[in-house]
Scaffold this motif. Structure first.
Motif, PDB file in Angstrom:
ATOM      1  N   ASP A  16       4.112 -42.428 -19.856  1.00 42.26           N
ATOM      2  CA  ASP A  16       3.264 -41.828 -20.875  1.00 42.26           C
ATOM      3  C   ASP A  16       3.242 -40.335 -20.829  1.00 42.26           C
ATOM      4  O   ASP A  16       2.310 -39.785 -20.635  1.00 42.26           O
ATOM      5  CB  ASP A  16       1.832 -42.239 -20.170  1.00 42.26           C
ATOM      6  CG  ASP A  16       1.276 -43.869 -20.317  1.00 42.26           C
ATOM      7  OD1 ASP A  16       2.157 -44.412 -21.202  1.00 42.26           O
ATOM      8  OD2 ASP A  16       0.716 -44.238 -19.446  1.00 42.26           O
ATOM      9  N   PHE A  17       4.455 -39.955 -21.181  1.00 40.55           N
ATOM     10  CA  PHE A  17       4.808 -38.500 -21.182  1.00 40.55           C
ATOM     11  C   PHE A  17       3.825 -37.826 -22.183  1.00 40.55           C
ATOM     12  O   PHE A  17       3.458 -36.571 -21.765  1.00 40.55           O
ATOM     13  CB  PHE A  17       6.410 -38.274 -21.464  1.00 40.55           C
ATOM     14  CG  PHE A  17       6.576 -36.842 -21.770  1.00 40.55           C
ATOM     15  CD1 PHE A  17       6.880 -36.219 -20.665  1.00 40.55           C
ATOM     16  CD2 PHE A  17       6.658 -36.455 -23.024  1.00 40.55           C
ATOM     17  CE1 PHE A  17       7.530 -34.844 -20.724  1.00 40.55           C
ATOM     18  CE2 PHE A  17       7.334 -35.158 -22.998  1.00 40.55           C
ATOM     19  CZ  PHE A  17       7.551 -34.348 -22.052  1.00 40.55           C
ATOM     20  N   ASP A  18       3.624 -38.598 -23.290  1.00 43.68           N
ATOM     21  CA  ASP A  18       2.896 -37.802 -24.248  1.00 43.68           C
ATOM     22  C   ASP A  18       1.466 -37.380 -24.078  1.00 43.68           C
ATOM     23  O   ASP A  18       0.833 -36.567 -24.439  1.00 43.68           O
ATOM     24  CB  ASP A  18       2.662 -38.486 -25.447  1.00 43.68           C
ATOM     25  CG  ASP A  18       3.969 -38.758 -26.375  1.00 43.68           C
ATOM     26  OD1 ASP A  18       4.940 -38.437 -25.901  1.00 43.68           O
ATOM     27  OD2 ASP A  18       3.801 -39.278 -27.502  1.00 43.68           O
ATOM     28  N   GLU A  19       0.842 -37.984 -22.809  1.00 37.21           N
ATOM     29  CA  GLU A  19      -0.473 -37.763 -22.214  1.00 37.21           C
ATOM     30  C   GLU A  19      -0.515 -36.174 -21.652  1.00 37.21           C
ATOM     31  O   GLU A  19      -1.492 -35.552 -21.575  1.00 37.21           O
ATOM     32  CB  GLU A  19      -0.934 -38.596 -21.150  1.00 37.21           C
ATOM     33  CG  GLU A  19      -1.070 -40.114 -21.665  1.00 37.21           C
ATOM     34  CD  GLU A  19      -2.093 -40.153 -22.621  1.00 37.21           C
ATOM     35  OE1 GLU A  19      -3.106 -39.456 -22.496  1.00 37.21           O
ATOM     36  OE2 GLU A  19      -1.960 -41.045 -23.709  1.00 37.21           O
ATOM     37  N   LEU A  20       0.883 -35.678 -21.578  1.00 38.31           N
ATOM     38  CA  LEU A  20       1.004 -34.280 -20.965  1.00 38.31           C
ATOM     39  C   LEU A  20       1.010 -33.311 -22.082  1.00 38.31           C
ATOM     40  O   LEU A  20       0.945 -31.997 -21.517  1.00 38.31           O
ATOM     41  CB  LEU A  20       2.312 -34.280 -19.900  1.00 38.31           C
ATOM     42  CG  LEU A  20       2.226 -35.422 -18.964  1.00 38.31           C
ATOM     43  CD1 LEU A  20       3.691 -35.199 -18.236  1.00 38.31           C
ATOM     44  CD2 LEU A  20       1.349 -35.055 -17.879  1.00 38.31           C
ATOM     45  N   LEU A  21       0.979 -33.601 -23.130  1.00 38.60           N
ATOM     46  CA  LEU A  21       1.220 -32.667 -24.391  1.00 38.60           C
ATOM     47  C   LEU A  21      -0.117 -32.410 -24.960  1.00 38.60           C
ATOM     48  O   LEU A  21      -0.980 -33.539 -25.094  1.00 38.60           O
ATOM     49  CB  LEU A  21       2.239 -33.432 -25.184  1.00 38.60           C
ATOM     50  CG  LEU A  21       3.566 -33.407 -24.843  1.00 38.60           C
ATOM     51  CD1 LEU A  21       4.432 -34.037 -25.742  1.00 38.60           C
ATOM     52  CD2 LEU A  21       4.310 -32.105 -23.941  1.00 38.60           C
ATOM     53  N   GLU A  44       1.178 -29.517 -29.603  1.00 38.86           N
ATOM     54  CA  GLU A  44       2.508 -29.749 -29.238  1.00 38.86           C
ATOM     55  C   GLU A  44       2.988 -31.059 -29.876  1.00 38.86           C
ATOM     56  O   GLU A  44       3.977 -31.010 -30.471  1.00 38.86           O
ATOM     57  CB  GLU A  44       2.416 -29.941 -27.797  1.00 38.86           C
ATOM     58  CG  GLU A  44       2.404 -28.588 -27.040  1.00 38.86           C
ATOM     59  CD  GLU A  44       2.043 -28.468 -25.606  1.00 38.86           C
ATOM     60  OE1 GLU A  44       2.174 -27.518 -24.921  1.00 38.86           O
ATOM     61  OE2 GLU A  44       1.652 -29.466 -25.218  1.00 38.86           O
ATOM     62  N   LEU A  45       2.283 -32.132 -29.891  1.00 36.96           N
ATOM     63  CA  LEU A  45       2.605 -33.291 -30.597  1.00 36.96           C
ATOM     64  C   LEU A  45       2.672 -33.253 -32.008  1.00 36.96           C
ATOM     65  O   LEU A  45       3.552 -33.782 -32.771  1.00 36.96           O
ATOM     66  CB  LEU A  45       1.337 -34.468 -30.411  1.00 36.96           C
ATOM     67  CG  LEU A  45       1.356 -34.944 -28.857  1.00 36.96           C
ATOM     68  CD1 LEU A  45       0.054 -35.877 -28.715  1.00 36.96           C
ATOM     69  CD2 LEU A  45       2.810 -35.828 -28.580  1.00 36.96           C
ATOM     70  N   VAL A  79       7.194 -24.415 -24.876  1.00 39.77           N
ATOM     71  CA  VAL A  79       7.000 -25.843 -25.125  1.00 39.77           C
ATOM     72  C   VAL A  79       7.240 -26.443 -26.084  1.00 39.77           C
ATOM     73  O   VAL A  79       7.878 -27.255 -26.706  1.00 39.77           O
ATOM     74  CB  VAL A  79       5.663 -26.364 -24.190  1.00 39.77           C
ATOM     75  CG1 VAL A  79       5.498 -28.129 -24.437  1.00 39.77           C
ATOM     76  CG2 VAL A  79       5.644 -25.956 -22.663  1.00 39.77           C
ATOM     77  N   GLU A  80       6.573 -25.739 -27.265  1.00 41.99           N
ATOM     78  CA  GLU A  80       6.578 -26.190 -28.695  1.00 41.99           C
ATOM     79  C   GLU A  80       8.200 -25.896 -29.175  1.00 41.99           C
ATOM     80  O   GLU A  80       8.830 -26.868 -29.753  1.00 41.99           O
ATOM     81  CB  GLU A  80       5.763 -25.485 -29.549  1.00 41.99           C
ATOM     82  CG  GLU A  80       4.257 -25.995 -29.491  1.00 41.99           C
ATOM     83  CD  GLU A  80       3.448 -25.326 -30.400  1.00 41.99           C
ATOM     84  OE1 GLU A  80       3.318 -25.638 -31.587  1.00 41.99           O
ATOM     85  OE2 GLU A  80       2.684 -24.347 -29.888  1.00 41.99           O
ATOM     86  N   TYR A  81       8.636 -24.735 -28.780  1.00 37.40           N
ATOM     87  CA  TYR A  81      10.039 -24.458 -28.829  1.00 37.40           C
ATOM     88  C   TYR A  81      11.026 -25.511 -28.458  1.00 37.40           C
ATOM     89  O   TYR A  81      11.996 -26.282 -29.108  1.00 37.40           O
ATOM     90  CB  TYR A  81      10.495 -23.124 -28.641  1.00 37.40           C
ATOM     91  CG  TYR A  81      11.993 -22.738 -28.842  1.00 37.40           C
ATOM     92  CD1 TYR A  81      12.671 -22.746 -30.021  1.00 37.40           C
ATOM     93  CD2 TYR A  81      12.533 -22.444 -27.558  1.00 37.40           C
ATOM     94  CE1 TYR A  81      14.035 -22.700 -30.112  1.00 37.40           C
ATOM     95  CE2 TYR A  81      14.083 -21.997 -27.767  1.00 37.40           C
ATOM     96  CZ  TYR A  81      14.702 -22.072 -29.236  1.00 37.40           C
ATOM     97  OH  TYR A  81      15.814 -21.933 -29.250  1.00 37.40           O
ATOM     98  N   GLY A  82      10.742 -25.906 -26.985  1.00 38.36           N
ATOM     99  CA  GLY A  82      11.547 -26.964 -26.447  1.00 38.36           C
ATOM    100  C   GLY A  82      11.517 -28.389 -27.027  1.00 38.36           C
ATOM    101  O   GLY A  82      12.449 -29.051 -27.576  1.00 38.36           O
ATOM    102  N   LEU A  83      10.252 -28.752 -27.608  1.00 42.15           N
ATOM    103  CA  LEU A  83      10.139 -30.085 -28.213  1.00 42.15           C
ATOM    104  C   LEU A  83      10.601 -30.127 -29.568  1.00 42.15           C
ATOM    105  O   LEU A  83      11.416 -31.101 -29.847  1.00 42.15           O
ATOM    106  CB  LEU A  83       8.474 -30.240 -28.480  1.00 42.15           C
ATOM    107  CG  LEU A  83       7.686 -30.645 -27.220  1.00 42.15           C
ATOM    108  CD1 LEU A  83       6.296 -30.538 -27.540  1.00 42.15           C
ATOM    109  CD2 LEU A  83       8.249 -32.168 -26.806  1.00 42.15           C
ATOM    110  N   ALA A  84      10.633 -28.947 -30.192  1.00 46.10           N
ATOM    111  CA  ALA A  84      11.503 -28.890 -31.460  1.00 46.10           C
ATOM    112  C   ALA A  84      12.921 -28.895 -31.223  1.00 46.10           C
ATOM    113  O   ALA A  84      13.740 -29.731 -32.013  1.00 46.10           O
ATOM    114  CB  ALA A  84      11.209 -27.645 -32.257  1.00 46.10           C
ATOM    115  N   GLY A  85      13.494 -28.621 -30.127  1.00 39.21           N
ATOM    116  CA  GLY A  85      14.954 -28.232 -29.884  1.00 39.21           C
ATOM    117  C   GLY A  85      15.466 -29.875 -29.393  1.00 39.21           C
ATOM    118  O   GLY A  85      16.490 -30.310 -30.013  1.00 39.21           O
ATOM    119  N   ALA A  86      14.547 -30.433 -28.830  1.00 39.30           N
ATOM    120  CA  ALA A  86      14.792 -32.044 -28.456  1.00 39.30           C
ATOM    121  C   ALA A  86      14.687 -32.697 -29.850  1.00 39.30           C
ATOM    122  O   ALA A  86      15.919 -33.855 -29.893  1.00 39.30           O
ATOM    123  CB  ALA A  86      13.852 -32.521 -27.574  1.00 39.30           C
TER     124      ALA A  86
END
Length: 399
Positions: free
Chosen positions: A22-27, A31-32, A88-95
């Motif tokens: 449930d990784f999305d619970e941490l965002l 960020e989502l 964190v947002e930059y990282g999520l975009a990079g992924a």
């Protein structure tokens, strides 16, 4: 035209099939939303075309203005037209971008984390005003000139030299593996001077500047890396970055890029896993889907576990970066671990695909090939191992 098939794109609002924790619970909702927006861009603009771009060794410059409009260029920088988003947002975009292809995430990194970051961190107000708004909008592409033919992991041994000539600087030397240099309007070039290593803002239309794409390549084919020659490149005194001297200048930018790799590598791994999972559910052998065999399930479980751990490591690193507590060795932990694991995941995913895994309809082999480059740039496995070795023992082992 070759297109990528296999696993359908993950729902923009839903978690990845690899998510066992449930990784999305941490965002946060913000960020989502950022992740969803970039994932939609990748699904619509990159996935349908990337197999052909890779085959043709084509970098899609037509997407650069769109990336600018989305705020992806210099995404984590503040002011001058930059989006000012969190680490964190930059990282999520990079992924998400690297789930499309490493070459596209690398462009965003070279543009924002290297070239723009160097000007933002170390440049004069005039340099910032001249270049950063245009680069953030995708109107100007930038490059970062550090690596040389004989100076890769040891940038202190660079031979490029800038000498004073009246009020001007004159640069001579060579750089290698310089991303985007042949497409760029401007670059930050690092050179030896009589006063130590300094950075220079170099417009690419300056006489004596030459960038030649390196080809052919077996990795990062939907991207551009160049040899750069500097022959009596004359620049005004104002071209020098005034606020930094020595290798701490380029290293401060490299650490920004290395951070993005933590996330990007896991995006490539997740994309390969999702494709293999979907294929395993559809591929019938011995009367049933191969997903029902124990060995296949073990492969899928092992891959999913490493993806979950890799994203947790990336998120923890991003939270520290946003809090201002991140240290250099933290980045080395993530870069070394996540890229190494991502390559193994892509290779294992290919085994589930069997012979079909070597075709462009499936992404695992393309991702694995790209990640061999990612494993090398921004610090090799060996360099990051020695950084961590020094952290553990207190003893430097570089020489």
């Amino acid at each position: 035209m070759a297109t990528q098939t296999g696993a359908p794109p993950v729902s923009n609002l839903g978690p990845s099939p690899a998510d066992l924790i449930d990784f999305d619970e941490l965002l946060s909702e913000e960020e989502l939303a950022t992740r969803s927006r970039v994932r939609s861009f990748v699904d619509e603009q990159i996935r349908p075309n990337i197999a052909q771009w890779f085959e043709d060794a084509h970098f899609p410059t037509e997407l650069v203005p769109e990336m600018g409009k989305m705020g992806l260029l210099g995404m984590h920088l503040k002011g001058y037209g930059c989006a000012g988003r969190s680490a964190v947002e930059y990282g999520l975009a990079g992924a998400e971008l690297e789930a499309g292809d490493s070459g596209l995430r690398t462009f965003v990194s070279v543009q924002g984390s290297l070239a723009m970051s160097a000007i933002h961190k170390h440049g004069s107000e005039e340099q910032k005003q001249e270049w950063l708004p245009r680069m953030a909008a995708g109107e100007a592409i930038g490059f970062f000139g550090l690596t040389e033919p004989t100076a890769g992991s040891d940038p202190a041994s660079m031979k490029t030299f800038a000498r004073r000539d009246g009020n001007d600087w004159v640069l001579n030397g060579s750089k290698r593996w310089i991303g985007l240099a042949s497409l760029a309007s401007v670059g930050v070039v690092w050179a030896q001077t009589d006063d130590g290593i300094r950075g220079f803002v170099v417009p690419t239309d300056t006489p004596g500047f030459k960038a030649t794409p390196i080809a052919p390549k077996m990795s990062m084919r939907a991207s551009v890396q160049c040899d750069v020659e500097l022959t009596d490149v004359r620049l005004p005194g104002s071209a020098m970055l005034p606020n930094v001297r020595g290798l701490k200048g380029p290293f401060s930018c490299l650490n920004e890029a290395r951070y993005g790799i933590l996330w990007g590598a896991m995006g490539a791994a997740r994309d390969s896993f999702e494709d293999a999972l979907a294929y395993a559910g559809e591929r019938i052998q011995f009367g049933r889907p191969i997903a029902g065999f124990q060995l296949t399930q073990k492969k899928l479980v092992d891959m999913a576990l490493e993806i979950n751990k890799g994203f947790l490591l990336a998120l923890h690193t991003g939270r520290m970066k946003d809090a201002g507590t991140l240290k250099i060795h933290h980045i080395s932990v993530g870069k070394l671990n996540n890229v190494r694991e991502a390559i193994e995941i892509c290779r294992e995913a290919r085994t589930i695909l069997g012979g079909n895994g070597i075709t462009p309809e499936h992404p695992a082999m393309r991702h694995a090939a790209n990640l061999e480059s990612v494993r090398t740039y921004e610090g090799t496995d060996e360099v990051h191992t020695l950084i961590l070795g020094q952290q553990l023992t207190g003893l430097p082992a570089y020489r």
